[in-house]
Design a protein around this motif. Structure first.
Motif, PDB file in Angstrom:
ATOM      1  N   ALA A   3       3.877 -56.652  22.981  1.00  0.00           N
ATOM      2  CA  ALA A   3       4.269 -57.755  22.103  1.00  0.00           C
ATOM      3  C   ALA A   3       5.173 -58.766  22.787  1.00  0.00           C
ATOM      4  CB  ALA A   3       4.988 -57.194  20.871  1.00  0.00           C
ATOM      5  N   VAL A   4       5.196 -59.949  22.200  1.00  0.00           N
ATOM      6  CA  VAL A   4       6.121 -61.018  22.561  1.00  0.00           C
ATOM      7  C   VAL A   4       6.830 -61.392  21.269  1.00  0.00           C
ATOM      8  CG1 VAL A   4       6.333 -63.407  23.352  1.00  0.00           C
ATOM      9  CG2 VAL A   4       4.663 -61.881  24.435  1.00  0.00           C
ATOM     10  N   THR A   5       8.139 -61.535  21.333  1.00  0.00           N
ATOM     11  CA  THR A   5       8.904 -61.954  20.165  1.00  0.00           C
ATOM     12  C   THR A   5      10.072 -62.815  20.645  1.00  0.00           C
ATOM     13  OG1 THR A   5       9.927 -61.219  18.093  1.00  0.00           O
ATOM     14  CG2 THR A   5      10.431 -59.917  20.059  1.00  0.00           C
ATOM     15  N   GLY A   6      10.792 -63.367  19.712  1.00  0.00           N
ATOM     16  CA  GLY A   6      11.918 -64.217  20.073  1.00  0.00           C
ATOM     17  C   GLY A   6      13.096 -63.983  19.159  1.00  0.00           C
ATOM     18  N   ILE A   7      14.250 -64.334  19.673  1.00  0.00           N
ATOM     19  CA  ILE A   7      15.455 -64.274  18.850  1.00  0.00           C
ATOM     20  C   ILE A   7      15.514 -65.608  18.115  1.00  0.00           C
ATOM     21  CG2 ILE A   7      17.960 -64.002  18.798  1.00  0.00           C
ATOM     22  CD1 ILE A   7      17.702 -62.194  21.230  1.00  0.00           C
ATOM     23  N   GLY A   8      14.736 -65.657  17.046  1.00  0.00           N
ATOM     24  CA  GLY A   8      14.603 -66.864  16.245  1.00  0.00           C
ATOM     25  C   GLY A   8      13.400 -67.683  16.667  1.00  0.00           C
ATOM     26  N   GLY A  59      -3.985 -54.870  22.789  1.00  0.00           N
ATOM     27  CA  GLY A  59      -3.749 -56.238  23.225  1.00  0.00           C
ATOM     28  C   GLY A  59      -2.281 -56.605  23.110  1.00  0.00           C
ATOM     29  N   ILE A  60      -2.039 -57.905  23.077  1.00  0.00           N
ATOM     30  CA  ILE A  60      -0.669 -58.427  22.993  1.00  0.00           C
ATOM     31  C   ILE A  60      -0.570 -59.300  21.754  1.00  0.00           C
ATOM     32  CG2 ILE A  60       1.121 -59.784  24.140  1.00  0.00           C
ATOM     33  CD1 ILE A  60      -0.411 -59.150  26.795  1.00  0.00           C
ATOM     34  N   SER A  61       0.405 -59.011  20.924  1.00  0.00           N
ATOM     35  CA  SER A  61       0.620 -59.761  19.689  1.00  0.00           C
ATOM     36  C   SER A  61       2.004 -60.379  19.683  1.00  0.00           C
ATOM     37  CB  SER A  61       0.493 -58.834  18.476  1.00  0.00           C
ATOM     38  OG  SER A  61      -0.795 -58.271  18.411  1.00  0.00           O
ATOM     39  N   LYS A  62       2.091 -61.501  19.000  1.00  0.00           N
ATOM     40  CA  LYS A  62       3.402 -62.102  18.773  1.00  0.00           C
ATOM     41  C   LYS A  62       3.956 -61.475  17.499  1.00  0.00           C
ATOM     42  CE  LYS A  62       3.758 -66.655  19.013  1.00  0.00           C
ATOM     43  NZ  LYS A  62       3.910 -68.091  18.625  1.00  0.00           N
ATOM     44  N   LEU A  63       5.149 -60.928  17.591  1.00  0.00           N
ATOM     45  CA  LEU A  63       5.761 -60.261  16.445  1.00  0.00           C
ATOM     46  C   LEU A  63       6.987 -61.020  15.975  1.00  0.00           C
ATOM     47  CD1 LEU A  63       5.784 -56.474  17.419  1.00  0.00           C
ATOM     48  CD2 LEU A  63       4.056 -57.742  16.155  1.00  0.00           C
ATOM     49  N   TRP A  64       7.162 -61.032  14.665  1.00  0.00           N
ATOM     50  CA  TRP A  64       8.395 -61.533  14.061  1.00  0.00           C
ATOM     51  C   TRP A  64       8.951 -60.423  13.198  1.00  0.00           C
ATOM     52  CZ3 TRP A  64      10.180 -65.206  16.728  1.00  0.00           C
ATOM     53  CH2 TRP A  64       9.325 -66.126  17.334  1.00  0.00           C
ATOM     54  N   GLY A  65      10.078 -60.631  12.606  1.00  0.00           N
ATOM     55  CA  GLY A  65      10.818 -59.605  11.879  1.00  0.00           C
ATOM     56  C   GLY A  65      10.018 -58.747  10.924  1.00  0.00           C
ATOM     57  N   ILE A  66       9.049 -59.352  10.237  1.00  0.00           N
ATOM     58  CA  ILE A  66       8.297 -58.571   9.251  1.00  0.00           C
ATOM     59  C   ILE A  66       7.457 -57.482   9.901  1.00  0.00           C
ATOM     60  CG2 ILE A  66       8.231 -60.401   7.515  1.00  0.00           C
ATOM     61  CD1 ILE A  66       5.327 -60.978   8.387  1.00  0.00           C
ATOM     62  N   TRP A  67       7.261 -57.572  11.222  1.00  0.00           N
ATOM     63  CA  TRP A  67       6.424 -56.593  11.910  1.00  0.00           C
ATOM     64  C   TRP A  67       7.207 -55.682  12.842  1.00  0.00           C
ATOM     65  CZ3 TRP A  67       3.484 -61.541  12.390  1.00  0.00           C
ATOM     66  CH2 TRP A  67       2.496 -61.653  11.410  1.00  0.00           C
ATOM     67  N   HIS A  68       8.506 -55.697  12.785  1.00  0.00           N
ATOM     68  CA  HIS A  68       9.281 -54.903  13.730  1.00  0.00           C
ATOM     69  C   HIS A  68       9.208 -53.398  13.486  1.00  0.00           C
ATOM     70  CE1 HIS A  68      11.852 -58.405  15.422  1.00  0.00           C
ATOM     71  NE2 HIS A  68      10.681 -58.313  15.974  1.00  0.00           N
TER      72      HIS A  68
END
Length: 159
Positions: A3-8, A59-68
């Motif tokens: 995954a790829v995610t960001g701090i905001g 694969g690789i997914s972009k994750l945000w808080g709802i998917w942590h």
């Protein structure tokens, strides 16, 4: 799944996902989600998952808080060192996103960009305490051009 995610928001996750796809890695997500995202703010694409779709397991997914709570093998976390610039960018994008009915219906009046960023920071710090740090790469947005090859290598291992 990696995954790829960001701090905001506005940390460069879309740019990284595009570069991963260009490198031939299996990227999950849609270039654009017209009901939730404004294409002019990321003309090369967002590569976001639709919140109503099932979470991919490969694969690789972009994750945000709802998917942590998702089972993630490796993750790249992007953080913007210049939070003032991040907040300015968030405000600019939010103004346009709130014109989209679906996005506007999900938004709460008390969510200012500063409040949202604060929520992200808290949630991310909590989530990172549950992570294996050997499988977590943290990169400043301002260093993405120099780090993209390392990010690709990190995420393509065992992929």
């Amino acid at each position: 799944m990696n995954a790829v995610t960001g701090i905001g928001p506005r940390t460069g996750t879309s740019w990284v996902m595009g570069k991963l796809q260009e490198a031939g890695l299996k990227v999950n997500g849609h270039k654009f989600l017209p009901d939730l995202l404004v294409p002019k703010h990321n003309p090369q694409g967002y590569w976001e998952l639709d919140p109503d779709e099932p979470m991919p397991t490969t694969g690789i997914s972009k994750l945000w808080g709802i998917w942590h709570n998702t089972d993630v093998n490796k993750v790249v976390v992007l953080e913007r060192a210049d939070t003032k610039a991040q907040l300015k960018s968030m405000d600019k994008v939010l103004k346009d996103e709130l014109l989209l009915p679906k996005c506007a219906s999900l938004w709460k009046p008390e969510w200012t960009s500063k409040a949202v960023l604060s929520m992200y920071i808290t949630a991310m710090n909590e989530w990172l305490t549950t992570r294996d740090l050997e499988k977590t790469m943290i990169v400043y947005t301002e260093n993405l051009n120099n780090e993209i090859d390392n990010i690709i290598k990190f995420l393509q291992e065992d992929n």
